[in-house]
Design a protein around this motif. Sequence first.
Motif, PDB file in Angstrom:
ATOM      1  N   ASN A   1       0.847  -1.191   0.000  1.00 48.89           N
ATOM      2  CA  ASN A   1       0.000   0.000   0.000  1.00 48.89           C
ATOM      3  C   ASN A   1       0.887   1.246   0.000  1.00 48.89           C
ATOM      4  O   ASN A   1       1.613   1.502   0.962  1.00 48.89           O
ATOM      5  CB  ASN A   1      -0.910  -0.002   1.234  1.00 48.89           C
ATOM      6  N   THR A   2       0.836   2.013  -1.067  1.00 49.17           N
ATOM      7  CA  THR A   2       1.711   3.178  -1.182  1.00 49.17           C
ATOM      8  C   THR A   2       1.250   4.350  -0.321  1.00 49.17           C
ATOM      9  O   THR A   2       2.017   5.281  -0.095  1.00 49.17           O
ATOM     10  CB  THR A   2       1.809   3.652  -2.647  1.00 49.17           C
ATOM     11  N   VAL A   3       0.022   4.334   0.162  1.00 48.47           N
ATOM     12  CA  VAL A   3      -0.471   5.405   1.026  1.00 48.47           C
ATOM     13  C   VAL A   3      -0.060   5.162   2.477  1.00 48.47           C
ATOM     14  O   VAL A   3       0.442   6.053   3.158  1.00 48.47           O
ATOM     15  CB  VAL A   3      -2.003   5.553   0.903  1.00 48.47           C
ATOM     16  N   THR A   4      -0.261   3.924   2.943  1.00 52.54           N
ATOM     17  CA  THR A   4       0.116   3.594   4.328  1.00 52.54           C
ATOM     18  C   THR A   4       1.562   3.124   4.439  1.00 52.54           C
ATOM     19  O   THR A   4       2.081   2.986   5.539  1.00 52.54           O
ATOM     20  CB  THR A   4      -0.788   2.480   4.869  1.00 52.54           C
ATOM     21  N   ARG A   5       2.186   2.833   3.295  1.00 52.47           N
ATOM     22  CA  ARG A   5       3.555   2.315   3.191  1.00 52.47           C
ATOM     23  C   ARG A   5       3.673   0.839   3.580  1.00 52.47           C
ATOM     24  O   ARG A   5       4.773   0.292   3.637  1.00 52.47           O
ATOM     25  CB  ARG A   5       4.542   3.148   4.008  1.00 52.47           C
ATOM     26  N   GLU A   6       2.535   0.198   3.844  1.00 49.63           N
ATOM     27  CA  GLU A   6       2.555  -1.221   4.181  1.00 49.63           C
ATOM     28  C   GLU A   6       3.172  -2.037   3.040  1.00 49.63           C
ATOM     29  O   GLU A   6       2.731  -1.952   1.890  1.00 49.63           O
ATOM     30  CB  GLU A   6       1.129  -1.733   4.427  1.00 49.63           C
ATOM     31  N   GLY A   7       4.197  -2.814   3.331  1.00 48.51           N
ATOM     32  CA  GLY A   7       4.808  -3.707   2.358  1.00 48.51           C
ATOM     33  C   GLY A   7       5.641  -3.032   1.287  1.00 48.51           C
ATOM     34  O   GLY A   7       6.216  -3.710   0.431  1.00 48.51           O
ATOM     35  N   LEU A   8       5.730  -1.704   1.325  1.00 48.71           N
ATOM     36  CA  LEU A   8       6.393  -0.974   0.239  1.00 48.71           C
ATOM     37  C   LEU A   8       7.904  -1.197   0.251  1.00 48.71           C
ATOM     38  O   LEU A   8       8.504  -1.474  -0.795  1.00 48.71           O
ATOM     39  CB  LEU A   8       6.060   0.515   0.356  1.00 48.71           C
ATOM     40  N   LYS A   9       8.517  -1.079   1.403  1.00 45.19           N
ATOM     41  CA  LYS A   9       9.960  -1.279   1.517  1.00 45.19           C
ATOM     42  C   LYS A   9      10.356  -2.667   1.066  1.00 45.19           C
ATOM     43  O   LYS A   9      11.340  -2.847   0.317  1.00 45.19           O
ATOM     44  CB  LYS A   9      10.409  -1.049   2.959  1.00 45.19           C
ATOM     45  N   GLU A  10       9.595  -3.671   1.488  1.00 51.01           N
ATOM     46  CA  GLU A  10       9.905  -5.058   1.137  1.00 51.01           C
ATOM     47  C   GLU A  10       9.769  -5.299  -0.370  1.00 51.01           C
ATOM     48  O   GLU A  10      10.576  -6.010  -0.974  1.00 51.01           O
ATOM     49  CB  GLU A  10       8.982  -6.009   1.903  1.00 51.01           C
ATOM     50  N   ALA A  11       8.760  -4.697  -0.979  1.00 52.13           N
ATOM     51  CA  ALA A  11       8.535  -4.896  -2.413  1.00 52.13           C
ATOM     52  C   ALA A  11       9.678  -4.317  -3.242  1.00 52.13           C
ATOM     53  O   ALA A  11       9.984  -4.818  -4.329  1.00 52.13           O
ATOM     54  CB  ALA A  11       7.220  -4.254  -2.829  1.00 52.13           C
ATOM     55  N   MET A  12      10.326  -3.259  -2.727  1.00 58.96           N
ATOM     56  CA  MET A  12      11.363  -2.572  -3.477  1.00 58.96           C
ATOM     57  C   MET A  12      12.735  -3.250  -3.441  1.00 58.96           C
ATOM     58  O   MET A  12      13.618  -2.892  -4.227  1.00 58.96           O
ATOM     59  CB  MET A  12      11.529  -1.148  -2.935  1.00 58.96           C
TER      60      MET A  12
END
Length: 251
Positions: free
Chosen positions: A37-48
């Motif tokens: 979720n790019t708004v809450t940042r959930e999982g964003l770091k891991e996906a990158m």
Amino acid sequence: MKIVVIGGTGLIGSKIVTILREGGHEVVAASPKGGVNTVTREGLKEAMVGAEVVIDVSNAPSFDRKMVSEFFETSGRNLIAAETAASVRHHVTLSIVGADRVPGQDYYRAKAAQEKLIEASGIPYTIIRSTQFLEFLGAIADASTDGSVVRLAPGLLQPIAADDVAAFVADVACANPRNEIVEIAGPERAPFDVIVARYLKAVGDPREVVKDPEARYFGGQLEEKSLVPLGEARLGRFNLEVWLRRTQKRA
């Protein structure tokens, strides 16, 4: 290479994911329902982690002025921060032809602001501005309906098929960053009312289509060329009739 597609389960994103995977790339189809979720940042770091290219074809959950503005600003800033930390080499965003040329259109205004964030991010980028999708002609007609009449502002339309959009985006993502805006459009340009009338007739919709100088495009005021490329653009393969035949065969 590893490519993250933000909005990778949507209309355009899912097609891009398929194209890239068939091309042998490692692709993450990132979306909230998949835990990114790019708004809450959930999982964003891991996906990158390990990503070389990020493609953003995400969409706001609402066209409400406040919500659409907040979505693209918050999502854009979070995405840029995560890409910077991961040393992403190429950011690709899908935007809209005329994003800065439709006064009063809140969605377009928000997309133009998103473009500015990307240009100032320091990350190598390519912004792809697309004309309206053929898949959205029905929704445009519905939003412009007054009784049994569809009222459309004067102007030109050059709609493009989602399959063409996905192919162009995938191609750009696998190339070097352009650090500029490129435009894509359908192969046929015609008056707004003419294209929508042809679409409705083809699908058996009896509504009458009229050109109305007072009509607005989702609240925005259109000039003749507000929604079409003003300069060079890459053109898709499918005009309205070909797209309709392909769509009917898939149904």
